[in-house]
Design an enzyme around this catalytic site. Structure first.
Site, PDB file in Angstrom:
ATOM      1  N   HIS A   1     -12.351   1.759  -0.166  1.00  0.00           N
ATOM      2  CA  HIS A   1     -11.626   0.597   0.351  1.00  0.00           C
ATOM      3  C   HIS A   1     -10.642   0.990   1.458  1.00  0.00           C
ATOM      4  CE1 HIS A   1     -10.495  -3.557   0.323  1.00  0.00           C
ATOM      5  NE2 HIS A   1      -9.201  -3.286   0.088  1.00  0.00           N
TER       6      HIS A   1
ATOM      7  N   HIS B   1       0.839  -1.181   0.000  1.00  0.00           N
ATOM      8  CA  HIS B   1       0.000   0.000   0.000  1.00  0.00           C
ATOM      9  C   HIS B   1       0.885   1.245   0.000  1.00  0.00           C
ATOM     10  CE1 HIS B   1      -3.116  -2.839   1.308  1.00  0.00           C
ATOM     11  NE2 HIS B   1      -3.986  -1.933   0.868  1.00  0.00           N
TER      12      HIS B   1
END
Length: 308
Positions: A63, A41
């Site tokens: 998300h 990420h």
């Protein structure tokens, strides 16, 4: 747009194989990745740097954990405040609308390309899309520059009408700017043209006919004319004049009594032309006939002059 795991199989894989060979398409792979391709990420610094490079008009945050998404949203709002960027963090199943302004170029071909239009001049033609290109051409050139063809539909309708033909023309002039009479040699009888597209022709004392080439505007005009004809037919009252001669006395024999019977919307009114009395079961019709007759009498009688 899909993650690597989503590209293993299914619809995402099928779409990827269909679109990846076209250089006009882009493939964005977000989310988790394996160790040989991308990191897991991105943090705020990486995300903001990425957004600065793209400068998108809309940013949608999905998300993520609600509180962290809220913090990210506030930071991005502060960072992109001067750019008027729309930043949204929708809830699950919440719809998001985005508006894009795109310019499409169309090329004029055939007859439309023979003359260069002036600034602000309107170019009228058919817009034809082929693959990713747009072309504007005259309807007559459609079969030349494409595999398409055009067709015209001519329509004719006959309507029962017993009223005066001039009354119909007068009523249409109140609605349409262009109502022009046609010469007899062109129409073979009394006729006029409405809006330069629809022809109304007097066929007999009992009916008229309408002719037009079908298109959205002409069809709308024809619908209005039909409705007007039907309304006029209902509005025209039937008048029957009856003469009665009384035989009781010599004075009554020499006196001719005339009564007018009017039929309007299924109602009947009897008018005595000498006395002006009106008899009708419909009070509204009775009053209308009485007032109308009184106005006619006032109009045709001479104004009495006072004797000096």
């Amino acid at each position: 747009m899909a993650s690597l795991s989503g590209l293993q199989s299914g619809l995402s894989r099928q779409l990827f194989e269909m679109w990846c060979s076209d250089k006009k398409n882009a493939c964005v792979i977000p989310g988790y990745s394996n160790e040989w391709s991308f990191s897991a990420h991105a943090d705020f610094g990486q995300t903001s740097t990425f957004l600065k490079e793209l400068m998108p008009p809309n940013i949608i945050l999905v998300h993520g954990e609600a509180n962290e998404m809220g913090r990210l949203k506030q930071k991005l709002i502060t960072q992109f405040a001067v750019l008027n960027t729309k930043i949204i963090s929708p809830k699950n199943c919440q719809s998001v609308e985005m508006y894009f302004n795109s310019e499409k170029m169309a090329k004029t071909i055939g007859r439309l390309a023979e003359k260069t239009p002036e600034v602000s001049e309107t170019v009228s033609g058919l817009l034809v899309k082929k693959a990713f290109t747009y072309q504007i051409m005259a309807p007559d050139d459609l079969h030349v520059f494409s595999q398409l063809s055009t067709a015209n539909i001519s329509q004719r309708i006959t309507i029962a009408y017993t009223g005066a033909f001039g009354v119909l023309k007068h009523r249409l002039k109140q609605m349409f700017e262009s109502v022009e009479s046609l010469p007899d040699e062109e129409s073979e009888g009394p006729a006029f043209r409405v809006h330069e597209q629809l022809t109304v022709k007097y066929e007999s004392e009992k009916h008229i006919s309408m002719h037009w080439r079908s298109d959205p505007i002409s069809d709308m005009v024809s619908d209005y004319v039909v409705a007007l004809v039907l309304n006029i037919s209902r509005e025209i009252p039937k008048v029957v004049v009856e003469s009665e001669e009384a035989t009781k006395t010599e004075e009554e024999n020499n006196k001719k009594l005339e009564k007018v019977i009017l039929f309007l919307y299924g109602n009947v009114a009897h008018l005595d032309k000498q006395s002006g009395n009106v008899e009708s079961e419909n009070e509204g019709l009775k009053e209308r006939v009485r007032v109308a007759f009184q106005r006619i009498q006032n109009a045709v009688k001479p104004i009495p002059l006072s004797v000096s």
